[in-house]
Design a protein around this motif. Structure first.
Motif, PDB file in Angstrom:
ATOM      1  N   GLY A  58       0.668  -1.180  -0.010  1.00 40.38           N
ATOM      2  CA  GLY A  58       0.076   0.123   0.026  1.00 40.38           C
ATOM      3  C   GLY A  58       0.669   1.295  -0.136  1.00 40.38           C
ATOM      4  O   GLY A  58       1.918   1.307   0.200  1.00 40.38           O
ATOM      5  N   PRO A  59       0.317   2.395   0.012  1.00 35.96           N
ATOM      6  CA  PRO A  59       0.827   3.557  -0.181  1.00 35.96           C
ATOM      7  C   PRO A  59       1.499   3.923   1.119  1.00 35.96           C
ATOM      8  O   PRO A  59       0.872   4.222   2.250  1.00 35.96           O
ATOM      9  CB  PRO A  59      -0.063   4.500  -0.800  1.00 35.96           C
ATOM     10  N   VAL A  60       2.800   4.295   1.138  1.00 36.81           N
ATOM     11  CA  VAL A  60       3.700   4.988   2.194  1.00 36.81           C
ATOM     12  C   VAL A  60       4.722   5.742   1.573  1.00 36.81           C
ATOM     13  O   VAL A  60       4.677   5.719   0.488  1.00 36.81           O
ATOM     14  CB  VAL A  60       4.168   3.834   3.314  1.00 36.81           C
ATOM     15  N   SER A  61       5.133   6.623   2.492  1.00 36.93           N
ATOM     16  CA  SER A  61       6.235   7.551   1.874  1.00 36.93           C
ATOM     17  C   SER A  61       7.504   6.497   1.245  1.00 36.93           C
ATOM     18  O   SER A  61       7.576   5.774   1.996  1.00 36.93           O
ATOM     19  CB  SER A  61       6.637   8.605   2.849  1.00 36.93           C
ATOM     20  N   MET A  62       8.128   7.322   0.548  1.00 33.32           N
ATOM     21  CA  MET A  62       9.241   6.663   0.090  1.00 33.32           C
ATOM     22  C   MET A  62      10.426   6.713   1.244  1.00 33.32           C
ATOM     23  O   MET A  62      11.069   5.777   1.473  1.00 33.32           O
ATOM     24  CB  MET A  62       9.930   7.331  -1.214  1.00 33.32           C
ATOM     25  N   GLU A  63      10.439   7.479   2.052  1.00 31.84           N
ATOM     26  CA  GLU A  63      11.369   7.726   3.022  1.00 31.84           C
ATOM     27  C   GLU A  63      10.977   6.557   4.136  1.00 31.84           C
ATOM     28  O   GLU A  63      12.048   5.883   4.439  1.00 31.84           O
ATOM     29  CB  GLU A  63      11.093   9.087   3.819  1.00 31.84           C
ATOM     30  N   THR A  64       9.749   6.402   4.234  1.00 29.58           N
ATOM     31  CA  THR A  64       9.334   4.979   5.245  1.00 29.58           C
ATOM     32  C   THR A  64       9.737   4.000   4.798  1.00 29.58           C
ATOM     33  O   THR A  64      10.356   3.000   5.401  1.00 29.58           O
ATOM     34  CB  THR A  64       7.867   5.170   5.400  1.00 29.58           C
ATOM     35  N   ALA A  65       9.536   3.669   3.544  1.00 27.24           N
ATOM     36  CA  ALA A  65       9.693   2.391   2.763  1.00 27.24           C
ATOM     37  C   ALA A  65      11.481   2.187   2.982  1.00 27.24           C
ATOM     38  O   ALA A  65      11.782   1.020   3.228  1.00 27.24           O
ATOM     39  CB  ALA A  65       9.344   2.520   1.216  1.00 27.24           C
ATOM     40  N   ILE A  66      12.082   3.006   2.499  1.00 27.02           N
ATOM     41  CA  ILE A  66      13.617   2.784   2.766  1.00 27.02           C
ATOM     42  C   ILE A  66      14.186   2.844   3.871  1.00 27.02           C
ATOM     43  O   ILE A  66      15.117   2.013   4.015  1.00 27.02           O
ATOM     44  CB  ILE A  66      14.284   4.024   1.976  1.00 27.02           C
ATOM     45  N   ARG A  67      13.705   3.463   5.117  1.00 25.00           N
ATOM     46  CA  ARG A  67      14.067   3.574   6.364  1.00 25.00           C
ATOM     47  C   ARG A  67      13.743   2.110   6.959  1.00 25.00           C
ATOM     48  O   ARG A  67      14.504   1.558   7.697  1.00 25.00           O
ATOM     49  CB  ARG A  67      13.719   4.619   7.128  1.00 25.00           C
ATOM     50  N   ALA A  68      12.636   1.463   6.409  1.00 21.22           N
ATOM     51  CA  ALA A  68      11.882   0.097   7.223  1.00 21.22           C
ATOM     52  C   ALA A  68      12.955  -0.900   6.767  1.00 21.22           C
ATOM     53  O   ALA A  68      13.627  -1.746   7.576  1.00 21.22           O
ATOM     54  CB  ALA A  68      10.648  -0.054   6.541  1.00 21.22           C
ATOM     55  N   LEU A  69      13.494  -1.009   5.149  1.00 24.43           N
ATOM     56  CA  LEU A  69      14.667  -1.881   4.961  1.00 24.43           C
ATOM     57  C   LEU A  69      15.972  -1.497   5.491  1.00 24.43           C
ATOM     58  O   LEU A  69      16.551  -2.591   6.223  1.00 24.43           O
ATOM     59  CB  LEU A  69      14.850  -1.868   3.558  1.00 24.43           C
ATOM     60  N   SER A  70      16.283  -0.262   5.784  1.00 19.91           N
ATOM     61  CA  SER A  70      17.446  -0.099   6.500  1.00 19.91           C
ATOM     62  C   SER A  70      17.528  -0.546   7.920  1.00 19.91           C
ATOM     63  O   SER A  70      18.570  -1.226   8.296  1.00 19.91           O
ATOM     64  CB  SER A  70      17.735   1.478   6.202  1.00 19.91           C
ATOM     65  N   GLU A  71      16.392  -0.134   8.451  1.00 24.17           N
ATOM     66  CA  GLU A  71      16.360  -0.797   9.904  1.00 24.17           C
ATOM     67  C   GLU A  71      16.308  -2.273   9.995  1.00 24.17           C
ATOM     68  O   GLU A  71      16.864  -2.807  11.162  1.00 24.17           O
ATOM     69  CB  GLU A  71      15.034  -0.234  10.404  1.00 24.17           C
ATOM     70  N   CYS A  72      16.013  -3.030   8.983  1.00 26.87           N
ATOM     71  CA  CYS A  72      16.123  -4.544   9.006  1.00 26.87           C
ATOM     72  C   CYS A  72      17.477  -4.755   8.464  1.00 26.87           C
ATOM     73  O   CYS A  72      17.602  -6.289   8.288  1.00 26.87           O
ATOM     74  CB  CYS A  72      14.949  -4.926   8.367  1.00 26.87           C
ATOM     75  N   GLY A  73      18.453  -4.054   8.223  1.00 26.05           N
ATOM     76  CA  GLY A  73      19.786  -4.449   7.984  1.00 26.05           C
ATOM     77  C   GLY A  73      19.912  -4.565   6.312  1.00 26.05           C
ATOM     78  O   GLY A  73      20.831  -5.115   5.922  1.00 26.05           O
ATOM     79  N   TYR A  74      19.060  -3.920   5.479  1.00 22.48           N
ATOM     80  CA  TYR A  74      19.191  -3.915   3.873  1.00 22.48           C
ATOM     81  C   TYR A  74      19.493  -2.533   3.510  1.00 22.48           C
ATOM     82  O   TYR A  74      18.912  -1.595   4.139  1.00 22.48           O
ATOM     83  CB  TYR A  74      18.007  -4.778   3.401  1.00 22.48           C
TER      84      TYR A  74
END
Length: 80
Positions: free
Chosen positions: A48-64
């Motif tokens: 679903g729609p979320v900000s690009m910042e949120t999407a990228i930060r989510a992966l980063s927080e998970c080590g990617y």
């Protein structure tokens, strides 16, 4: 090294879910680390729609990290 590929928002969301689960985090844990709601994490993981910042930060927080490459390219990933 584990690689994930996403072409659609749904595939991106699935990649975030796999990364979160591999990190041993619940949606609420990731949400707290990002300063967002668990429902936003759920929406992201469903594509679903979320900000690009949120999407990228989510992966980063998970080590990617997110990498953009030309379509049909071959990519070699080396561990650091």
């Amino acid at each position: 090294m584990d690689q994930m590929r996403a072409v659609t928002s749904v595939e991106f969301g699935q990649a975030v879910r796999r990364a979160r689960e591999r990190r041993g985090l619940h949606q609420a844990d990731l949400a707290e680390r990002l300063g967002i709601t668990r429902m936003t994490v759920s929406r992201l993981e469903r594509g679903g729609p979320v900000s690009m910042e949120t999407a990228i930060r989510a992966l980063s927080e998970c080590g990617y990290e997110t990498v953009v490459v030309p379509k049909f390219s071959r990519v070699t990933v080396e561990g650091r």
